[in-house]
Design an enzyme around this catalytic site. Structure first.
Site, PDB file in Angstrom:
ATOM      1  N   ASN A 159       0.862  -1.177   0.000  1.00 42.16           N
ATOM      2  CA  ASN A 159       0.000   0.000   0.000  1.00 42.16           C
ATOM      3  C   ASN A 159       0.897   1.225   0.000  1.00 42.16           C
ATOM      4  OD1 ASN A 159      -2.865  -1.100   0.437  1.00 42.16           O
ATOM      5  ND2 ASN A 159      -1.613  -2.204   1.945  1.00 42.16           N
ATOM      6  N   GLU A 160       1.110   1.734  -1.196  1.00 40.93           N
ATOM      7  CA  GLU A 160       2.026   2.860  -1.375  1.00 40.93           C
ATOM      8  C   GLU A 160       1.324   4.155  -0.967  1.00 40.93           C
ATOM      9  OE1 GLU A 160       4.956   2.232  -1.792  1.00 40.93           O
ATOM     10  OE2 GLU A 160       5.363   0.701  -3.294  1.00 40.93           O
TER      11      GLU A 160
END
Ligand code: F6R
Length: 637
Positions: A159-160
């Site tokens: 989850n950037e």
């Protein structure tokens, strides 16, 4: 040992450990306890797992519990956080392979209870696949515990930044910094898959308990942001603040940017000592942007340092004291200035010349950390030796190896009109390179050829930094020459080789690096080998007289207060150092260890030395083009 400090700025419960190993054992014990507790209730344990370097120590401990203590994991159901996409199970860098190698092949979790996102699902089916992954977790009652690492972008899972708090399992695009970090594993950034399937932040937050682990200085700023800043989707790990049962375990290097470690005077009543006083005064000078000698009593009290004034003030005295201390770290004589008083110099005047040994984990570490100082030591007549602990062959791209093999083959054709032993070796290596499957492990010949390339680069770089190539040694420690990334294991013959070198050279100065590196890196393993070698030699008289100096690693920056010796570089000296770094041609694409997205590793070394020069200037000391900093290291700290 836990370090218990004031933590009121921290929005997530964080426990600090002196080593990653210590913390990993505790996490593994916690997992085993959880399994036992659930088994007593007749329940299975649903565990979320991560990959990457961080959890490897935990997995080693779990394997040890299974093999030595007979702990069974048959009631465990696991869900991995993520997987690259697209990627096949067979790809050695797939998280599927990683989990098999690091854990599942060594414990008794039943195959059907292992869940890892499948990176080979057809693109048209990915959406459905992700939904099913989510459903499977909830149908089993949700995750009891989720283990997390943290990426340098602040990602958890993949989850950037930009991922929202309610995101679920899905296909995501990888951040460029994440791809750089993975470039080494994939032998080049261009080989890193562009996408990944990852559990969402919402999926992670649904777990009943979350443990996030962080080791090494490279994680320190992002970790502090996650813990101390307002939650924001620009730093996904900070969204964990919204969960009521999160525990962070960090080693002291990863915790280095937390207020209680970096600026403890802001969060607790201090028992001041020389080191914390220097840290506080240099911090104050940087904060109010005034040279140290211009700091006023008001500056101290307005910035929360009135107790320091009470104890060591007034500011005039304190300023002069710290100014002099910092001034005394500066020296153009890293080997000591002969025939000069040395009371206030970082190094002793005698003996002169000194035997200086620079230990570099891989070729390039030495020039990045201390290329300018190396030059000075040589120019000032010291007997300098550089010893590369590993050949660094794992970081050479195949294309460079092919070029070298071609050269040798051609040379033999032109000079000898045929073959030589060297050209036959080159031909074998060439053939093996041609038939090598993507990402296959290099054969011994290829590794030898790649090692020779780095040897040449290392020697050339030393020559540029003033050191004759015959003063360069190659230890080729077996842990590396026979190992692969993330799986390095030190053993006695590594330590013996380092001991042998130290005994042979008996240096007056020993320069080392890697003290705060993430534990699975070559730098950290080499530091460990050196430390253990020094422990073995603890009774040696020469060692008692030897100064140990830490030089900075490629991704490391030290605060001014941490530096015990600062060696200024002129513009020409800095330019020369950069030329030295450029000799490491095969490393041009290995810009993986970078915080600054736009700069390659070569330029970063220059920037970093310039920043340190500017920081001294800002404190009111002389203005230098650049500075290389060193910390005095005490093995028995
Ligand atoms: C891996 C994962 C990632 C890593 C993170 C840190 O499953 O989800 O978020 O935890 O990239 O990686 P390492 O541990 O290699 O520093």
């Amino acid at each position: 040992m836990n370090v218990i400090e004031e933590n009121r700025r921290e929005s997530i419960s964080t426990q600090l450990f002196s080593s990653a190993n210590e913390a990993s054992l505790i996490v593994a014990q916690e997992i085993v306890e959880l399994i036992k507790k659930n088994e007593q209730k007749g329940k299975k344990t649903i565990l979320g797992l991560a990959t990457g370097s961080t959890p490897i120590g935990v997995y080693k401990e779990l394997i040890r519990f299974h093999k030595k203590d007979g702990i069974s994991f048959s009631s465990l159901i696991t869900f991995n956080l993520d997987e690259y996409y697209p990627i096949s199970h067979k790809h050695p860098e797939s998280y599927y392979c990683f989990m098999r190698e690091q854990l599942f092949d060594h414990i008794d979790v039943p195959e059907e209870q292992i869940n890892i996102p499948d990176g080979s699902v057809d693109r048209s089916k990915v959406f459905e696949y992700c939904k099913n992954y989510e459903n499977k977790i909830s149908e089993l009652g949700g995750l009891d515990l989720q283990i997390l690492g943290i990426g340098r972008t602040g990602h958890i899972g993949f989850n950037e930044p930009g991922s929202t708090v309610d995101s679920r399992t899905r296909l995501v695009h990888l951040d460029s910094l994440t791809k750089k970090d993975a470039a080494r594993d994939f032998l080049g950034e261009e080989n890193v898959p562009r996408y990944a399937i990852t559990m969402g932040i919402g999926t992670i937050l649904d777990a009943r308990k979350i443990i996030l682990l962080a080791w090494g200085q490279a994680k320190s700023s992002v970790l502090a942001g996650a813990i101390e800043h307002k939650p924001s989707d620009s730093l996904p790990a900070s969204l964990l603040q919204g969960h009521s049962n999160v525990q962070i375990y960090a080693d002291l290097s990863a915790a280095g940017e937390l207020t209680r470690i970096k600026h403890p005077w802001l969060v607790k009543l201090m028992e001041w000592n020389p080191a914390t006083i220097r840290a506080a005064v240099t911090w104050l000078s940087q904060k109010v942007q005034k040279p140290v000698l211009k700091l006023l009593d008001e500056d101290y009290s307005e910035c929360g340092l009135s107790d320091l004034l009470t104890q060591d003030g007034p500011s005039y005295d304190l300023n002069i004291k710290i100014f002099n201390e910092v001034q005394h770290t500066l020296t153009g004589w890293p080997g000591g200035k002969p025939e000069s008083p040395d009371e206030y110099r970082p190094e002793r005047a005698t003996p002169h010349p000194k035997r200086a040994l620079i230990l570099a984990p891989e070729p390039l570490d030495d020039v990045i950390g201390m290329g300018g100082t190396m030059h000075r030591l040589v120019d000032q007549g010291h007997e300098v030796t550089v010893a590369y602990l590993t050949s660094g062959n794992l970081a050479v791209p195949d294309t460079d190896a092919c070029k070298a093999a071609e050269l040798i083959i051609d040379l033999a054709k032109q000079c000898e009109n045929g073959e030589t032993a060297e050209s036959r070796f080159a031909q074998r290596s060439w053939d093996e390179l041609q038939s090598k499957d993507d990402f296959a492990i290099d054969t011994d010949n290829i590794r030898r050829l790649k090692g020779l390339i780095r040897r040449g680069e290392g020697k050339m770089a030393c020559e540029v930094c003033g050191l004759s190539a015959d003063r360069v040694r190659f230890l080729n420690l077996p842990f590396y020459e026979k190992g692969k990334y993330r799986q390095f294991m030190l053993n006695n013959c590594d330590i013996e080789l380092v001991v042998g070198l130290l005994e042979e050279l008996r240096p007056h100065q020993l320069y080392i690096t890697g003290a705060q590196a993430e534990p699975s890196t070559v730098q950290a393993v080499c530091f460990d080998a050196t430390k253990r070698a020094l422990d073995n030699l603890a009774d040696a008289d020469w060692l008692k007289e030897c100064y140990l100096w830490l030089y900075r690693g490629s991704s490391q920056e030290w605060g001014i207060h941490e530096i015990d010796m600062a060696v200024p570089l002129s513009p020409t000296e800095l330019g020369n150092k950069v030329q030295g770094i450029y000799q490491h041609q095969t490393q041009r694409s290995q810009a993986a260890i970078s915080d600054k997205r736009t700069r390659d590793i070569w330029r970063q070394a220059e920037d970093c030395d310039r920043r340190l020069g500017a920081a001294y200037d800002q404190l009111g000391l002389a203005e230098y083009e650049a500075i290389e900093g060193f910390k005095r290291w005490c093995t028995r700290a």
